[in-house]
Design a protein around this motif. Sequence first.
Motif, PDB file in Angstrom:
ATOM      1  N   ASP A 178       0.850  -1.190   0.000  1.00 36.81           N
ATOM      2  CA  ASP A 178       0.000   0.000   0.000  1.00 36.81           C
ATOM      3  C   ASP A 178       0.887   1.241   0.000  1.00 36.81           C
ATOM      4  OD1 ASP A 178      -2.337  -1.494   0.144  1.00 36.81           O
ATOM      5  OD2 ASP A 178      -2.514  -1.300   2.324  1.00 36.81           O
ATOM      6  N   LEU A 179       0.319   2.352  -0.466  1.00 37.08           N
ATOM      7  CA  LEU A 179       0.998   3.640  -0.338  1.00 37.08           C
ATOM      8  C   LEU A 179       0.201   4.484   0.656  1.00 37.08           C
ATOM      9  CD1 LEU A 179       3.206   5.610  -1.146  1.00 37.08           C
ATOM     10  CD2 LEU A 179       1.763   6.365  -3.050  1.00 37.08           C
ATOM     11  N   PRO A 180       0.599   4.455   1.945  1.00 31.76           N
ATOM     12  CA  PRO A 180      -0.142   5.210   2.949  1.00 31.76           C
ATOM     13  C   PRO A 180       0.163   6.703   2.875  1.00 31.76           C
ATOM     14  CG  PRO A 180       1.714   4.125   3.960  1.00 31.76           C
ATOM     15  CD  PRO A 180       1.712   3.696   2.527  1.00 31.76           C
ATOM     16  N   GLN A 181      -0.841   7.502   3.156  1.00 34.15           N
ATOM     17  CA  GLN A 181      -0.687   8.952   3.157  1.00 34.15           C
ATOM     18  C   GLN A 181      -1.100   9.497   4.508  1.00 34.15           C
ATOM     19  OE1 GLN A 181      -1.977  11.378  -0.267  1.00 34.15           O
ATOM     20  NE2 GLN A 181      -3.305  12.483   1.144  1.00 34.15           N
ATOM     21  N   GLN A 182      -0.217  10.264   5.124  1.00 36.27           N
ATOM     22  CA  GLN A 182      -0.531  10.825   6.433  1.00 36.27           C
ATOM     23  C   GLN A 182      -1.348  12.107   6.267  1.00 36.27           C
ATOM     24  OE1 GLN A 182       2.499  12.444   9.381  1.00 36.27           O
ATOM     25  NE2 GLN A 182       1.925  10.523  10.374  1.00 36.27           N
ATOM     26  N   GLU A 183      -2.483  12.139   6.935  1.00 37.58           N
ATOM     27  CA  GLU A 183      -3.360  13.302   6.882  1.00 37.58           C
ATOM     28  C   GLU A 183      -2.879  14.380   7.858  1.00 37.58           C
ATOM     29  OE1 GLU A 183      -6.368  13.061   4.615  1.00 37.58           O
ATOM     30  OE2 GLU A 183      -4.764  11.679   4.037  1.00 37.58           O
ATOM     31  N   GLU A 184      -3.490  15.557   7.785  1.00 35.82           N
ATOM     32  CA  GLU A 184      -3.072  16.674   8.638  1.00 35.82           C
ATOM     33  C   GLU A 184      -3.245  16.364  10.125  1.00 35.82           C
ATOM     34  OE1 GLU A 184      -4.955  20.271   7.480  1.00 35.82           O
ATOM     35  OE2 GLU A 184      -3.993  20.346   5.499  1.00 35.82           O
ATOM     36  N   THR A 196      10.616   1.165   1.260  1.00 33.11           N
ATOM     37  CA  THR A 196       9.449   1.339   2.115  1.00 33.11           C
ATOM     38  C   THR A 196       8.449   2.166   1.328  1.00 33.11           C
ATOM     39  OG1 THR A 196       8.713   1.989   4.330  1.00 33.11           O
ATOM     40  CG2 THR A 196      10.298   3.437   3.246  1.00 33.11           C
ATOM     41  N   GLN A 197       7.316   2.535   1.933  1.00 30.52           N
ATOM     42  CA  GLN A 197       6.327   3.348   1.225  1.00 30.52           C
ATOM     43  C   GLN A 197       5.648   4.300   2.195  1.00 30.52           C
ATOM     44  OE1 GLN A 197       5.259   1.704  -2.740  1.00 30.52           O
ATOM     45  NE2 GLN A 197       7.116   2.691  -2.006  1.00 30.52           N
ATOM     46  N   TYR A 198       5.649   5.581   1.836  1.00 31.15           N
ATOM     47  CA  TYR A 198       4.868   6.568   2.579  1.00 31.15           C
ATOM     48  C   TYR A 198       4.667   7.795   1.704  1.00 31.15           C
ATOM     49  CZ  TYR A 198       9.512   8.552   3.491  1.00 31.15           C
ATOM     50  OH  TYR A 198      10.770   9.054   3.354  1.00 31.15           O
ATOM     51  N   TRP A 199       3.678   8.583   2.060  1.00 35.42           N
ATOM     52  CA  TRP A 199       3.361   9.812   1.339  1.00 35.42           C
ATOM     53  C   TRP A 199       2.782  10.813   2.329  1.00 35.42           C
ATOM     54  CZ3 TRP A 199       5.133  10.341  -3.393  1.00 35.42           C
ATOM     55  CH2 TRP A 199       4.735  11.448  -4.143  1.00 35.42           C
ATOM     56  N   PRO A 200       3.090  12.108   2.192  1.00 35.79           N
ATOM     57  CA  PRO A 200       3.853  12.766   1.134  1.00 35.79           C
ATOM     58  C   PRO A 200       5.349  12.530   1.252  1.00 35.79           C
ATOM     59  CG  PRO A 200       3.151  14.369   2.769  1.00 35.79           C
ATOM     60  CD  PRO A 200       2.489  13.077   3.144  1.00 35.79           C
ATOM     61  N   SER A 201       6.059  12.868   0.195  1.00 32.13           N
ATOM     62  CA  SER A 201       7.460  12.468   0.075  1.00 32.13           C
ATOM     63  C   SER A 201       8.353  13.100   1.132  1.00 32.13           C
ATOM     64  CB  SER A 201       7.978  12.830  -1.320  1.00 32.13           C
ATOM     65  OG  SER A 201       7.842  14.224  -1.566  1.00 32.13           O
ATOM     66  N   TRP A 202       7.989  14.280   1.636  1.00 30.95           N
ATOM     67  CA  TRP A 202       8.845  14.955   2.616  1.00 30.95           C
ATOM     68  C   TRP A 202       8.543  14.539   4.060  1.00 30.95           C
ATOM     69  CZ3 TRP A 202       5.214  17.398  -0.495  1.00 30.95           C
ATOM     70  CH2 TRP A 202       4.027  17.762   0.134  1.00 30.95           C
ATOM     71  N   LEU A 203       7.653  13.593   4.235  1.00 31.47           N
ATOM     72  CA  LEU A 203       7.167  13.251   5.569  1.00 31.47           C
ATOM     73  C   LEU A 203       8.282  12.810   6.514  1.00 31.47           C
ATOM     74  CD1 LEU A 203       4.583  12.961   7.266  1.00 31.47           C
ATOM     75  CD2 LEU A 203       4.425  10.609   6.442  1.00 31.47           C
ATOM     76  N   ASN A 204       9.171  11.945   6.027  1.00 35.17           N
ATOM     77  CA  ASN A 204      10.224  11.383   6.876  1.00 35.17           C
ATOM     78  C   ASN A 204      11.593  11.736   6.309  1.00 35.17           C
ATOM     79  OD1 ASN A 204       8.315  10.062   8.590  1.00 35.17           O
ATOM     80  ND2 ASN A 204       8.028   8.536   6.981  1.00 35.17           N
ATOM     81  N   GLY A 205      11.871  13.031   6.269  1.00 32.49           N
ATOM     82  CA  GLY A 205      13.071  13.511   5.597  1.00 32.49           C
ATOM     83  C   GLY A 205      14.376  12.978   6.141  1.00 32.49           C
ATOM     84  N   SER A 206      14.437  12.656   7.428  1.00 32.11           N
ATOM     85  CA  SER A 206      15.700  12.196   8.009  1.00 32.11           C
ATOM     86  C   SER A 206      15.880  10.683   7.934  1.00 32.11           C
ATOM     87  CB  SER A 206      15.783  12.625   9.481  1.00 32.11           C
ATOM     88  OG  SER A 206      14.812  11.940  10.256  1.00 32.11           O
ATOM     89  N   MET A 207      14.856   9.965   7.471  1.00 31.10           N
ATOM     90  CA  MET A 207      14.904   8.507   7.548  1.00 31.10           C
ATOM     91  C   MET A 207      16.050   7.923   6.729  1.00 31.10           C
ATOM     92  SD  MET A 207      12.001   5.658   6.622  1.00 31.10           S
ATOM     93  CE  MET A 207      10.832   6.432   7.722  1.00 31.10           C
ATOM     94  N   ARG A 208      16.143   8.281   5.471  1.00 34.22           N
ATOM     95  CA  ARG A 208      17.187   7.699   4.629  1.00 34.22           C
ATOM     96  C   ARG A 208      18.591   8.106   5.064  1.00 34.22           C
ATOM     97  NH1 ARG A 208      13.819   8.489  -0.916  1.00 34.22           N
ATOM     98  NH2 ARG A 208      13.579  10.522   0.051  1.00 34.22           N
TER      99      ARG A 208
END
Length: 411
Positions: free
Chosen positions: A240-246, A385-397
């Motif tokens: 799945d491509l999960p998207q975090q809401e506000e 992995t998969q998440y959206w929006p793209s800037w959500l976890n900027g420090s992860m990589r």
Amino acid sequence: MTEISRDVTNLPETEAKLREFVEQGVISGGILAWGTANGPVRYHGEGVLGYARKDVVDERSIFRVYSQSKPVTGIGAMMLIEDGVIGLDQPIGEILPAFAEMRVIEGEDPEVTRPAARPITIRHLLTHTAGFGMDGMTLGALYAKHGVTPGTREWVPGPGDLPVPATLAELGERIAALPLATDPGTRFDYSVALDVLGLVIEVASGVPFETFLKTRLFDPLGMVDTGFSITADQAARFADLPQQEEDGTWALADDAADSLYARPYYPSGGGGLVSTAHDYSRFAAMLLNEGELDGVRVLKPETVRLARSNLLPEAVTHVDLPIGYTLSNVGMGAGMSVSLQASEQTNSFFDWPGAVPAGVFGWPGAAGTACWMDPKRKFFLLYLTQYWPSWLNGSMRPEIVAAAYRDLEKR
């Protein structure tokens, strides 16, 4: 540290970092893959393929790799350069006549243009220096109005906007009719350049772009689940491509059970591929082994070395993204960046190498994926992995790759 031993059986700190992300609910699941040019590939998966799923992530799980498609397309072009079918500094107008006489926008009005100072070349496409724009970047609004929104399959045209092109040829026609943001070879602009390169490959090779990649790259390397769409029998392995809401809750930007990737869409060389840890690892290992894997050679060593070198035109001295970020100490090779000097970890989504030495090459994907290839150490690390929006976890990589290098230093 020079070339490491043939087999790295585990990366304890890196594996723990991935586990931490899953346990904290930052992602539902992910997988690491690593190895050396000729050694076995090791995998470490954590979690599941979606927050409401029970399917465990493993090396055959399928992920949207978005812009991690760009190095694949770049290598496709390098194959044709090696074959003598196209040239690195050949004007693309010789292959795609619609691009022979491009114009450059002056000011803010797209109707006010002038002739481009020079033709667009294959080098410009490989390095994002053709002058093109991209949705969310330079000329984004103009591109979106004409339906040029690669990588956003969910995009719905507004009133008066064109729908998404049905084919690469149609995409090329639309882009060629739009003005450039700047003269070719003068500025880095993250763009649709690799999508246009897919069309160049299609026309120059005489076969559909997706067929070219399958027959010349995916089949020889055993990349059995890599392509521009998913089939019904792959859906259970598709994340799945999960998207975090506000409000911090999760919704689905793309449901694997009813995915946009199962519907018709043109083959986007800039961001359209899906792949697995098994498949993309084979691509990475081939590049580290200078064009050969398991006795199958797909490129000459000198071609691979050229592909992972800095191919930026002489006038382009740094890599700036139009949204206000500069990639420090980074050049561009064949659809991928190359670290020119040892980089420090910055915890920035865009300054992607972070805590890596000079020579490391690769490129990340918008939904959290990335692959780092280190030719000096003959080592690669893949993270899916998969998440959206793209800037959500900027420090992860950056945290993942920094942990990996700490693990390597302890060996």
